[in-house]
Design a protein around this motif. Structure first.
Motif, PDB file in Angstrom:
ATOM      1  N   ILE A   1      40.010   8.881  62.588  1.00 53.49           N
ATOM      2  CA  ILE A   1      40.965   8.865  61.477  1.00 53.49           C
ATOM      3  C   ILE A   1      41.788  10.158  61.504  1.00 53.49           C
ATOM      4  O   ILE A   1      43.006  10.131  61.317  1.00 53.49           O
ATOM      5  CB  ILE A   1      40.230   8.705  60.124  1.00 53.49           C
TER       6      ILE A   1
ATOM      7  N   VAL B   1      33.812   7.949  63.387  1.00 52.81           N
ATOM      8  CA  VAL B   1      34.871   7.339  62.581  1.00 52.81           C
ATOM      9  C   VAL B   1      35.845   8.409  62.072  1.00 52.81           C
ATOM     10  O   VAL B   1      37.056   8.289  62.239  1.00 52.81           O
ATOM     11  CB  VAL B   1      34.261   6.516  61.420  1.00 52.81           C
TER      12      VAL B   1
ATOM     13  N   ILE C   1      50.243  13.911  58.856  1.00 51.22           N
ATOM     14  CA  ILE C   1      49.685  13.917  57.499  1.00 51.22           C
ATOM     15  C   ILE C   1      48.745  15.118  57.371  1.00 51.22           C
ATOM     16  O   ILE C   1      47.821  15.250  58.163  1.00 51.22           O
ATOM     17  CB  ILE C   1      48.913  12.598  57.219  1.00 51.22           C
TER      18      ILE C   1
ATOM     19  N   HIS D   1      45.367   2.173  56.983  1.00 49.99           N
ATOM     20  CA  HIS D   1      45.512   2.123  55.531  1.00 49.99           C
ATOM     21  C   HIS D   1      45.981   3.483  54.984  1.00 49.99           C
ATOM     22  O   HIS D   1      46.889   3.549  54.161  1.00 49.99           O
ATOM     23  CB  HIS D   1      44.180   1.721  54.891  1.00 49.99           C
ATOM     24  N   VAL D   2      45.338   4.544  55.469  1.00 48.83           N
ATOM     25  CA  VAL D   2      45.698   5.897  55.013  1.00 48.83           C
ATOM     26  C   VAL D   2      47.167   6.189  55.337  1.00 48.83           C
ATOM     27  O   VAL D   2      47.930   6.642  54.476  1.00 48.83           O
ATOM     28  CB  VAL D   2      44.787   6.966  55.669  1.00 48.83           C
ATOM     29  N   VAL D   3      47.548   5.911  56.570  1.00 47.15           N
ATOM     30  CA  VAL D   3      48.917   6.202  57.010  1.00 47.15           C
ATOM     31  C   VAL D   3      49.922   5.442  56.148  1.00 47.15           C
ATOM     32  O   VAL D   3      50.910   6.006  55.669  1.00 47.15           O
ATOM     33  CB  VAL D   3      49.092   5.852  58.508  1.00 47.15           C
TER      34      VAL D   3
ATOM     35  N   MET E   1      44.480  12.084  48.413  1.00 44.56           N
ATOM     36  CA  MET E   1      43.512  11.072  48.822  1.00 44.56           C
ATOM     37  C   MET E   1      42.193  11.681  49.247  1.00 44.56           C
ATOM     38  O   MET E   1      42.163  12.779  49.813  1.00 44.56           O
ATOM     39  CB  MET E   1      44.054  10.342  50.065  1.00 44.56           C
TER      40      MET E   1
ATOM     41  N   PHE F   1      36.036  -0.120  53.081  1.00 42.33           N
ATOM     42  CA  PHE F   1      36.074  -0.673  54.430  1.00 42.33           C
ATOM     43  C   PHE F   1      34.662  -0.883  54.937  1.00 42.33           C
ATOM     44  O   PHE F   1      33.809  -0.014  54.777  1.00 42.33           O
ATOM     45  CB  PHE F   1      36.837   0.274  55.367  1.00 42.33           C
TER      46      PHE F   1
ATOM     47  N   GLU G   1      35.954  -5.086  59.799  1.00 46.61           N
ATOM     48  CA  GLU G   1      37.078  -4.553  60.580  1.00 46.61           C
ATOM     49  C   GLU G   1      36.960  -4.967  62.042  1.00 46.61           C
ATOM     50  O   GLU G   1      37.958  -5.276  62.693  1.00 46.61           O
ATOM     51  CB  GLU G   1      37.120  -3.029  60.462  1.00 46.61           C
TER      52      GLU G   1
ATOM     53  N   ALA H   1      37.559   2.692  62.142  1.00 48.21           N
ATOM     54  CA  ALA H   1      38.440   3.859  62.057  1.00 48.21           C
ATOM     55  C   ALA H   1      39.906   3.426  62.095  1.00 48.21           C
ATOM     56  O   ALA H   1      40.735   3.934  61.340  1.00 48.21           O
ATOM     57  CB  ALA H   1      38.136   4.835  63.197  1.00 48.21           C
TER      58      ALA H   1
ATOM     59  N   GLY I   1      41.187   0.547  61.133  1.00 48.98           N
ATOM     60  CA  GLY I   1      41.516  -0.084  59.849  1.00 48.98           C
ATOM     61  C   GLY I   1      41.737   0.957  58.762  1.00 48.98           C
ATOM     62  O   GLY I   1      42.722   0.901  58.016  1.00 48.98           O
ATOM     63  N   MET I   2      40.812   1.935  58.676  1.00 45.96           N
ATOM     64  CA  MET I   2      40.925   2.966  57.646  1.00 45.96           C
ATOM     65  C   MET I   2      42.154   3.836  57.889  1.00 45.96           C
ATOM     66  O   MET I   2      42.904   4.140  56.956  1.00 45.96           O
ATOM     67  CB  MET I   2      39.658   3.837  57.632  1.00 45.96           C
ATOM     68  N   ALA I   3      42.356   4.224  59.147  1.00 47.23           N
ATOM     69  CA  ALA I   3      43.481   5.108  59.464  1.00 47.23           C
ATOM     70  C   ALA I   3      44.808   4.430  59.141  1.00 47.23           C
ATOM     71  O   ALA I   3      45.703   5.047  58.563  1.00 47.23           O
ATOM     72  CB  ALA I   3      43.430   5.523  60.929  1.00 47.23           C
TER      73      ALA I   3
END
Lengths: 200, 200
Positions: free
Chosen positions: B74, B70, B83, A188-190, B126, B175, B180, A182, A184-186
């Motif tokens: 996020i 997850v 966001i 990236h999104v941000v 996205m 991902f 991660e 989460a 890592g993904m977050a």
């Protein structure tokens, strides 16, 4: 005299038979007894570090338990940073392969104190546990803390409950797969979102 | 006249019986027909965003599929960064809860195009997929790319093979949990090790 001769002849006659039985009997005993396996392991060249192992791997090193998908990636990062480490891994073929690549590695079940001892846990700076089995984890932590009370411990867990439990016990830094995913993904999104925002 | 009276009497007599049969018949049809379920879902208030939904959630937003371990993490990170996002989640109770907290959320199976349409995928910046089911993932990507060819896609996968496969297809940023996890642990080790080194 004929009795001695007779015994010698019988012994000579039985010799090939007895020898041919050694290996099957050994296998049978190893399959049935955990104690025998442990004794046997001590004579396994992969169960201890070679005498030629560089000093830098024997003190202030990282002991990395498990060289699977997670462990191998951590190992690569440590290699890139020049951090000395010893791998403890159950798979003997993998240990043989690692040694070929010039890495310090011992084979065996890390729940067995002998394996951590062989990885020089007593002088290590850190224990990094990349296997998620909670039973092995507790046994390893016990061994590590007993032999090296100052050691820093970094753990991986599979479940959220286990992760919370281990964090509460304050034995080390606990990493939980889905939390890291989460993160890592977050991030990236941000990061992508701020690019999109500023781009338009 | 007596015929009309008779029909009226029969109709009145049957009325409670017919009404009591409506719900069981509806359930039977819903259980047997995917099409009926889809039509029925459209009348579910949780299957579409309320008319009062703020404009910022309807364009250039993030569509987040899945609000589990997850997805919820996020979401928290996106909220902290301001966001705007719409959650698509199968669990209706969770959607109700999210709406109470003032978040934009729709309920339904995200493999069904109607759910992504309701989350305003056509105008989204996205699509973030926090559920690991590969079948749902492909269906969602198809829908998203069809309705919004420019959309940026961020995916989560469970297996390493699936991860490699999806990366090759070049449909988005993929991902993989254990990768991660390894990154998080490795960066902690590297950071701690440099502290230990310099401290001694």
């Amino acid at each position: 005299m004929s009795l001695i001769l007779a015994s010698a002849l019988i012994s000579i006659a039985l010799n090939p038979l007895l020898f041919s039985m050694v290996e099957p009997i050994r296998k049978l005993i190893l399959a049935r007894s955990a104690f025998a396996r442990r004794c046997d392991a001590r004579t396994d060249p992969f169960a201890e570090l070679p005498m030629t192992t560089d000093r830098k791997y024997l003190a202030k090193q990282v002991v990395l338990v498990g060289y699977g998908r997670v462990g191998s990636r951590i190992a690569a990062a440590m290699q890139a940073q020049g951090i000395p480490f010893v791998v403890a891994e159950q798979n003997r073929e993998l240990v043989a392969q690692l040694r070929k690549e010039g890495l310090a590695a011992v084979s065996g079940d890390a729940a067995d104190p002998a394996v951590l001892i062989q990885a020089h846990i007593a002088e290590a700076a850190m224990l990094v546990v990349a296997t998620p089995d909670p039973l092995i984890i507790r046994q390893m932590i016990d061994t590590a803390k007993t032999l090296n009370p100052e050691i820093e411990i970094i753990l991986r867990t599979h479940g959220e409950e286990e992760s919370v439990l281990l964090s509460k016990e304050n034995i080390g830094t606990v990493f939980f797969g889905e939390e890291e995913l989460a993160k890592g993904m977050a991030s990236h999104v941000v990061q992508r979102f701020s690019v999109t925002e500023h781009g338009q």
